[in-house]
Design a protein around this motif. Structure first.
Motif, short mmCIF file in Angstrom:
data_model
loop_
_atom_site.label_atom_id
_atom_site.label_comp_id
_atom_site.label_asym_id
_atom_site.label_seq_id
_atom_site.Cartn_x
_atom_site.Cartn_y
_atom_site.Cartn_z
N UNK A 64 -6.80 -5.89 0.46
CA UNK A 64 -5.72 -6.09 1.43
C UNK A 64 -5.70 -4.96 2.47
N UNK A 65 -5.85 -3.73 1.99
CA UNK A 65 -5.84 -2.58 2.88
C UNK A 65 -7.06 -2.58 3.79
N UNK B 69 0.28 0.41 -5.62
CA UNK B 69 1.38 -0.37 -5.05
C UNK B 69 2.38 0.53 -4.34
N UNK B 70 2.64 1.71 -4.90
CA UNK B 70 3.57 2.65 -4.27
C UNK B 70 3.04 3.12 -2.92
N UNK B 71 1.74 3.39 -2.85
CA UNK B 71 1.14 3.81 -1.58
C UNK B 71 1.15 2.67 -0.57
N UNK B 72 0.82 1.47 -1.03
CA UNK B 72 0.77 0.32 -0.12
C UNK B 72 2.14 0.03 0.50
N UNK B 73 3.21 0.41 -0.18
CA UNK B 73 4.56 0.16 0.33
C UNK B 73 4.99 1.18 1.37
N UNK C 291 -2.92 5.21 4.98
CA UNK C 291 -2.74 4.68 3.63
C UNK C 291 -4.05 4.69 2.86
N UNK C 292 -5.17 4.49 3.55
CA UNK C 292 -6.47 4.55 2.87
C UNK C 292 -6.69 5.93 2.27
N UNK C 293 -6.39 6.99 3.03
CA UNK C 293 -6.52 8.35 2.49
C UNK C 293 -5.67 8.49 1.23
N UNK C 294 -4.44 7.98 1.28
CA UNK C 294 -3.53 8.11 0.13
C UNK C 294 -4.01 7.29 -1.06
#
Length: 199
Positions: free
Chosen positions: A143-144, A80-84, A92-95
């Motif tokens: 979602x990503x 959730x932190x990465x998605x934000x 974001x996928x890498x993260x």
């Protein structure tokens, strides 16, 4: 307005003991398997008397479900932190992959591997509890991936892509060795580039 009363120190100590018990149990379940680990093993590793774990948990099965739920909760929090983050979806996928690798491979993170390898040891009721949490985790990944597809970065079946990516990342637990040829950051970057059309 009266200030809230601090929690009793005993309650904090019990919470810390419970957390330590879960960490020890997760490590032992990962090393020896659920069936191969006894309450005596857990007690000895946690520095407790042999019956002390039952102060916190009624059965070894209760410890197992608590270990798995803690791992999924931590994975959810990290994801959730990465998605934000205000980043393009491919970054974001890498993260997200790197975050997931951390929950499997970093020191002290034995919770998710226990979920992966001891899933069948859960009784049906506990399996349903884990599935409910896992569905929330999978929904963030989906979602990503949907964002990546909408941006033209990932062709094909989005659900299949999610299953393949997670399957590949989960499998790193069987071959990754700290200090090896690739760091976790490099693995995350390489995995993302296998599945994504980079801009």
């Amino acid at each position: 307005m009266n200030a809230p009363k601090p929690k009793p120190r005993r309650a904090n100590n019990e919470s810390n003991r419970r957390d330590e018990l879960l960490r020890v149990s997760a490590r032992l379940f990962r090393e020896k398997g659920f069936d191969g680990t006894t309450i005596r093993d857990i007690s000895a590793a946690a520095g407790m008397h042999s019956g002390s774990p039952f102060y916190h948990f009624k059965t070894k099965q209760d410890i197992l479900i608590a270990v798995m739920e803690q791992g999924l909760a931590e994975g959810l929090r990290r994801t959730q932190a990465v998605m934000a983050l205000p980043l393009p979806p491919e970054q974001r996928l890498v993260r997200v992959i790197r975050s997931h690798l951390g929950t499997i491979l970093e020191d002290g993170n034995d919770f998710i591997p226990v979920l992966l390898y001891d899933w069948r040891s859960l009784i049906p009721l506990n399996r349903r509890r884990v599935v409910a949490l896992k569905d929330r985790y999978d929904a963030l990944w989906q979602q990503l991936i949907d964002e990546l597809q909408a941006a033209g970065h990932m062709p094909g079946d989005g659900q299949l892509a999610r299953l393949l990516i997670l399957g590949a990342v989960n499998w790193t637990g069987t071959w990754y060795r700290p200090g090896g040829r690739l760091s976790l950051d490099e693995i995350a970057e390489g995995a993302a580039r296998l599945f994504v059309r980079w801009s």
